[in-house]
Write a protein that holds these residues in place. Sequence first.
Motif, mmCIF file in Angstrom:
data_model
loop_
_atom_site.group_PDB
_atom_site.id
_atom_site.type_symbol
_atom_site.label_atom_id
_atom_site.label_comp_id
_atom_site.label_asym_id
_atom_site.label_seq_id
_atom_site.Cartn_x
_atom_site.Cartn_y
_atom_site.Cartn_z
ATOM 1 N N LEU A 5 18.333 34.318 -15.691
ATOM 2 C CA LEU A 5 17.702 33.510 -14.886
ATOM 3 C C LEU A 5 18.367 33.368 -13.421
ATOM 4 O O LEU A 5 19.518 33.373 -13.531
ATOM 5 N N GLU A 9 15.402 29.714 -10.356
ATOM 6 C CA GLU A 9 14.793 29.319 -11.423
ATOM 7 C C GLU A 9 15.554 28.437 -12.195
ATOM 8 O O GLU A 9 14.741 27.218 -12.723
ATOM 9 N N LEU A 10 16.818 28.479 -12.467
ATOM 10 C CA LEU A 10 17.499 27.356 -12.914
ATOM 11 C C LEU A 10 17.680 26.127 -12.087
ATOM 12 O O LEU A 10 17.166 24.829 -12.741
ATOM 13 N N ASP A 12 15.108 24.990 -10.320
ATOM 14 C CA ASP A 12 13.698 24.631 -10.621
ATOM 15 C C ASP A 12 13.829 23.642 -12.014
ATOM 16 O O ASP A 12 13.328 22.655 -11.979
ATOM 17 N N ARG A 13 14.267 24.562 -12.981
ATOM 18 C CA ARG A 13 14.129 23.978 -14.306
ATOM 19 C C ARG A 13 14.912 22.539 -14.246
ATOM 20 O O ARG A 13 14.696 21.538 -15.186
ATOM 21 N N ALA A 14 16.395 22.480 -13.582
ATOM 22 C CA ALA A 14 17.089 21.369 -13.826
ATOM 23 C C ALA A 14 17.083 20.524 -12.708
ATOM 24 O O ALA A 14 17.550 19.315 -12.785
ATOM 25 N N GLY A 15 15.965 20.594 -11.757
ATOM 26 C CA GLY A 15 15.713 19.836 -10.779
ATOM 27 C C GLY A 15 16.875 19.572 -9.792
ATOM 28 O O GLY A 15 17.039 18.567 -9.421
ATOM 29 N N ARG A 18 18.894 24.776 -5.172
ATOM 30 C CA ARG A 18 19.422 26.280 -5.460
ATOM 31 C C ARG A 18 20.592 26.441 -4.663
ATOM 32 O O ARG A 18 21.536 27.190 -5.279
ATOM 33 N N VAL A 41 19.569 20.861 -19.533
ATOM 34 C CA VAL A 41 17.940 20.962 -19.487
ATOM 35 C C VAL A 41 17.487 21.959 -18.957
ATOM 36 O O VAL A 41 16.549 22.780 -19.623
ATOM 37 N N GLY A 42 17.872 22.470 -17.852
ATOM 38 C CA GLY A 42 17.611 23.888 -17.200
ATOM 39 C C GLY A 42 17.865 25.131 -17.995
ATOM 40 O O GLY A 42 17.008 26.102 -18.199
ATOM 41 N N LEU A 43 18.882 24.784 -18.798
ATOM 42 C CA LEU A 43 19.499 26.198 -19.822
ATOM 43 C C LEU A 43 19.053 25.690 -21.059
ATOM 44 O O LEU A 43 19.050 26.743 -21.914
ATOM 45 N N ALA A 44 18.167 24.855 -21.348
ATOM 46 C CA ALA A 44 17.689 24.479 -22.795
ATOM 47 C C ALA A 44 18.693 24.636 -23.906
ATOM 48 O O ALA A 44 18.645 25.346 -24.801
#
Length: 59
Positions: A5, A9-10, A12-15, A18, A41-44
């Motif tokens: 990742l 990308e992280l 974006d997923r975590a809000g 960067r 949340v970003g890393l699930a």
Amino acid sequence: MLTPLSQEELADRAGLHRNYIGGIERGERNVGIKAVFALAVGLACAPSELFTEPAYESR
């Protein structure tokens, strides 16, 4: 198996931004509790998993 990742990308997923992710990786940022939950949340994963030693598979 873990999927690579990028910081972007992280973020974006975590809000999160960067540059903030990069600062965390370099040890330049102190991570607050809200960021811990956002990263989870970003890393699930569960937030608690961010504070445990990784389990490595033996080859």
